[in-house]
Write an enzyme that holds these catalytic residues in place. Structure first.
Site, PDB file in Angstrom:
ATOM      1  N   HIS A  46      -9.260  -3.581  -1.708  1.00 19.38           N
ATOM      2  CA  HIS A  46      -8.264  -2.781  -0.981  1.00 19.38           C
ATOM      3  C   HIS A  46      -8.673  -1.303  -0.949  1.00 19.38           C
ATOM      4  O   HIS A  46      -8.639  -0.662   0.108  1.00 19.38           O
ATOM      5  CB  HIS A  46      -6.891  -2.979  -1.658  1.00 19.38           C
ATOM      6  CG  HIS A  46      -5.760  -2.258  -1.012  1.00 19.38           C
ATOM      7  ND1 HIS A  46      -4.705  -2.910  -0.387  1.00 19.38           N
ATOM      8  CD2 HIS A  46      -5.491  -0.939  -0.894  1.00 19.38           C
ATOM      9  CE1 HIS A  46      -3.859  -2.009   0.088  1.00 19.38           C
ATOM     10  NE2 HIS A  46      -4.306  -0.800  -0.205  1.00 19.38           N
ATOM     11  N   CYS A  60       0.855  -1.185   0.000  1.00 20.30           N
ATOM     12  CA  CYS A  60       0.000   0.000   0.000  1.00 20.30           C
ATOM     13  C   CYS A  60       0.889   1.233   0.000  1.00 20.30           C
ATOM     14  O   CYS A  60       1.864   1.288   0.746  1.00 20.30           O
ATOM     15  CB  CYS A  60      -0.889  -0.018   1.239  1.00 20.30           C
ATOM     16  SG  CYS A  60      -1.932   1.441   1.405  1.00 20.30           S
ATOM     17  N   LEU A  61       0.543   2.217  -0.829  1.00 17.95           N
ATOM     18  CA  LEU A  61       1.374   3.423  -0.925  1.00 17.95           C
ATOM     19  C   LEU A  61       1.491   4.154   0.410  1.00 17.95           C
ATOM     20  O   LEU A  61       2.470   4.856   0.635  1.00 17.95           O
ATOM     21  CB  LEU A  61       0.800   4.378  -1.983  1.00 17.95           C
ATOM     22  CG  LEU A  61       0.866   3.891  -3.434  1.00 17.95           C
ATOM     23  CD1 LEU A  61       0.213   4.909  -4.357  1.00 17.95           C
ATOM     24  CD2 LEU A  61       2.308   3.638  -3.855  1.00 17.95           C
TER      25      LEU A  61
HETATM   26 CO    CO Z   1      -3.667   1.182   0.043  1.00  9.72          CO
END
Ligand code: CO
Length: 177
Positions: A139, A97-98
């Site tokens: 997500h 995840c960023l």
């Molecule tokens: Co994310």
């Protein structure tokens, strides 16, 4: 992040509280929302991600951008106010995840689903998805509900990322000062 309508967006990292609360439904559609989606794609590509949700760009609204094809411009998908109907079959895959740089872990997700959402013009859209797209949709929809992927990890996967989470938390405190 200061001005979501014109300014450049900045990536929000764990443990920023905006990542942990439910976003507001989008009620206004049109050019401003389209501009926001465009800037979210720019930030996503710049950060080499497959998806980006509003709160990750400092915007607590139910909008997310996805491009699971890894080709810029191709297969770009914007989802607004998404609701998912999950299939019963489960897949386990490693996710990142960023907002959690340096963290990866296995997450169980439904392998197929039906998406109900709005497009940028406010029109209802429905879509069936499986594979990487189904995973990305789950997500990103989670993000819009204040849920992040570490919340979905089992205890073993979670244990492995504990140290890196602490580092991110220490960096965040430093930046806040
Ligand atoms: Co994310």
């Amino acid at each position: 992040m200061e001005n979501e309508n014109t300014g450049e967006l900045r990536l929000v990292l764990h443990p920023d509280p905006i990542l942990y609360r439910e976003c507001e439904e989008v009620t206004e559609f049109g050019d401003e929302l389209k501009g926001l989606a465009r800037r979210m794609f720019d930030l996503m590509y710049e950060s080499n991600g497959l998806g980006l949700a509003g709160p990750q760009a400092g915007v607590s609204k139910k909008i997310a951008v996805i491009n699971a094809s890894e080709q810029r411009g191709e297969a770009e998908l914007v989802i607004v106010n998404p609701v998912l109907e999950l299939g019963s079959e489960i897949d386990v895959m490693e996710e990142g995840c960023l907002s959690f740089p340096g963290i990866k872990g296995k997450v169980k997700r439904a392998s197929a689903l039906k998406l109900k959402a709005r497009n940028l013009d406010g029109e209802p859209v429905e879509m069936d998805a499986d594979g990487i797209l189904a995973r990305a949709l789950q997500h990103e929809t989670d993000h819009l509900n204040g849920i992040v992927f570490i919340n979905r990890m089992g205890p073993a996967a979670r244990f492995l990322v504990k140290g890196r989470l602490r580092e991110l938390e220490a960096e965040y405190e430093q930046d806040e000062r």
